[in-house]
Scaffold this motif. Structure first.
Motif, short mmCIF file in Angstrom:
data_model
loop_
_atom_site.label_atom_id
_atom_site.label_comp_id
_atom_site.label_asym_id
_atom_site.label_seq_id
_atom_site.Cartn_x
_atom_site.Cartn_y
_atom_site.Cartn_z
N LEU A 136 -65.09 62.24 -57.58
CA LEU A 136 -64.29 61.21 -58.23
C LEU A 136 -62.95 61.11 -57.52
CD1 LEU A 136 -65.00 62.15 -61.95
CD2 LEU A 136 -66.17 60.43 -60.54
N TYR A 137 -62.59 59.89 -57.17
CA TYR A 137 -61.32 59.64 -56.48
C TYR A 137 -60.31 59.13 -57.50
CZ TYR A 137 -64.60 59.85 -52.63
OH TYR A 137 -65.58 60.26 -51.75
N ARG A 138 -59.23 59.90 -57.69
CA ARG A 138 -58.20 59.55 -58.67
C ARG A 138 -56.91 59.15 -57.95
NH1 ARG A 138 -58.90 61.01 -64.04
NH2 ARG A 138 -60.75 62.26 -64.49
N SER A 139 -56.17 58.25 -58.59
CA SER A 139 -54.91 57.79 -58.02
C SER A 139 -54.02 57.30 -59.14
CB SER A 139 -55.17 56.66 -57.02
OG SER A 139 -53.96 56.21 -56.47
N PRO A 148 -65.50 51.40 -55.16
CA PRO A 148 -64.36 51.43 -56.08
C PRO A 148 -64.87 51.18 -57.50
CG PRO A 148 -63.96 49.94 -54.23
CD PRO A 148 -65.40 50.33 -54.18
N THR A 149 -64.09 51.65 -58.47
CA THR A 149 -64.47 51.47 -59.86
C THR A 149 -63.30 50.88 -60.64
OG1 THR A 149 -63.74 53.70 -60.45
CG2 THR A 149 -66.06 53.43 -59.84
N SER A 150 -63.61 50.39 -61.82
CA SER A 150 -62.61 49.86 -62.73
C SER A 150 -62.80 50.53 -64.08
CB SER A 150 -62.76 48.34 -62.85
OG SER A 150 -61.82 47.83 -63.77
N VAL A 151 -61.76 51.15 -64.60
CA VAL A 151 -61.86 51.86 -65.87
C VAL A 151 -62.02 50.86 -67.01
CG1 VAL A 151 -60.67 53.41 -67.48
CG2 VAL A 151 -60.48 53.78 -65.02
N VAL A 152 -63.08 51.02 -67.77
CA VAL A 152 -63.33 50.18 -68.94
C VAL A 152 -62.78 50.86 -70.18
CG1 VAL A 152 -65.12 49.10 -70.34
CG2 VAL A 152 -65.37 49.16 -67.86
N SER A 165 -56.25 61.57 -70.03
CA SER A 165 -54.87 61.18 -69.77
C SER A 165 -54.48 61.35 -68.30
CB SER A 165 -53.92 61.98 -70.66
OG SER A 165 -54.05 63.36 -70.37
N GLY A 166 -55.43 61.71 -67.45
CA GLY A 166 -55.13 61.89 -66.03
C GLY A 166 -55.06 60.56 -65.29
N ASP A 167 -54.83 60.66 -64.00
CA ASP A 167 -54.81 59.45 -63.18
C ASP A 167 -56.17 58.76 -63.28
OD1 ASP A 167 -52.22 59.74 -62.25
OD2 ASP A 167 -52.82 60.83 -60.44
N PRO A 168 -56.17 57.41 -63.21
CA PRO A 168 -57.44 56.71 -63.32
C PRO A 168 -58.39 57.04 -62.16
CG PRO A 168 -55.61 55.15 -63.04
CD PRO A 168 -55.04 56.53 -63.06
N ILE A 169 -59.66 56.99 -62.46
CA ILE A 169 -60.69 57.15 -61.43
C ILE A 169 -60.81 55.81 -60.73
CG2 ILE A 169 -63.13 57.59 -60.98
CD1 ILE A 169 -63.05 59.36 -63.56
N GLY A 170 -60.59 55.81 -59.42
CA GLY A 170 -60.62 54.57 -58.67
C GLY A 170 -61.89 54.38 -57.87
N GLY A 171 -62.75 55.38 -57.86
CA GLY A 171 -64.00 55.27 -57.12
C GLY A 171 -64.77 56.58 -57.19
N THR A 185 -55.96 62.12 -55.46
CA THR A 185 -56.59 63.42 -55.64
C THR A 185 -58.10 63.23 -55.76
OG1 THR A 185 -56.32 63.34 -58.03
CG2 THR A 185 -54.58 64.42 -56.77
N ILE A 186 -58.81 64.30 -55.50
CA ILE A 186 -60.27 64.26 -55.54
C ILE A 186 -60.76 65.32 -56.51
CG2 ILE A 186 -62.38 64.60 -54.21
CD1 ILE A 186 -60.91 63.53 -51.76
N GLU A 187 -61.60 64.88 -57.44
CA GLU A 187 -62.21 65.78 -58.42
C GLU A 187 -63.69 65.86 -58.08
OE1 GLU A 187 -62.89 65.90 -63.27
OE2 GLU A 187 -61.47 64.50 -62.41
#
Length: 105
Positions: free
Chosen positions: A7-10, A50-54, A60-66, A93-95
Motif C-alpha cells: 500500500l502506497y500512502r501519502s 492509483p486508488t481513491s479512498v471511498v 487516521s493515517g495518510d491516505p492510501i494512494g495506490g 510511505t509504503i505499508e
C-alpha cells in the motif's frame, strides 16, 4: 514465494497529486515507476493502480494512494525490492501486508 499487498500512502490523495502535476512531472513520475518495475521484474504479480479512498474506515493515517501485489522469498527480500521505490522519493510511505493462504483452499 510469498505474496504481499503493498500500500502506497501519502499526505495527499492520488487524485490531488495527479491534479497538481504538470504533464512533464506526471511523465517523469511514470518513467520512474516503469524503471523500478523493470528492475523488479517477476516479483511483480500486479503492478496495481492509483486508488481513491471511498471510506477510510476509521484509519487516521495518510491516505492510501495506490497498491501493488508483489512476491518475494522473505520480508527482507521484499524490503530490498522496495528500498529504492520511487514512491519513497516523493515523500510517501509504503505499508506491506503478507497475503496468507485461505484455510481449506
Amino acid at each position: 514465494m510469498t505474496k504481499y499487498l503493498v500500500l502506497y500512502r501519502s499526505g495527499m490523495t492520488a487524485s490531488e497529486q495527479m491534479a497538481q502535476n504538470t504533464p512533464e512531472q506526471a511523465q517523469a513520475g511514470m518513467d520512474a515507476w516503469m524503471a523500478w518495475a523493470g528492475q523488479a521484474g517477476d516479483a511483480i504479480v500486479d503492478l496495481g493502480s492509483p486508488t481513491s479512498v471511498v471510506d477510510p474506515g476509521g484509519d487516521s493515517g495518510d491516505p492510501i494512494g495506490g497498491y501493488s501485489i508483489l512476491q518475494a522469498e522473505s520480508p527482507d527480500a521484499l524490503a530490498r525490492l522496495l528500498d529504492r521505490h520511487p514512491h519513497k522519493t516523493t515523500g510517501g510511505t509504503i505499508e506491506t501486508l503478507e497475503l496468507l493462504s485461505m484455510p481449506g483452499m
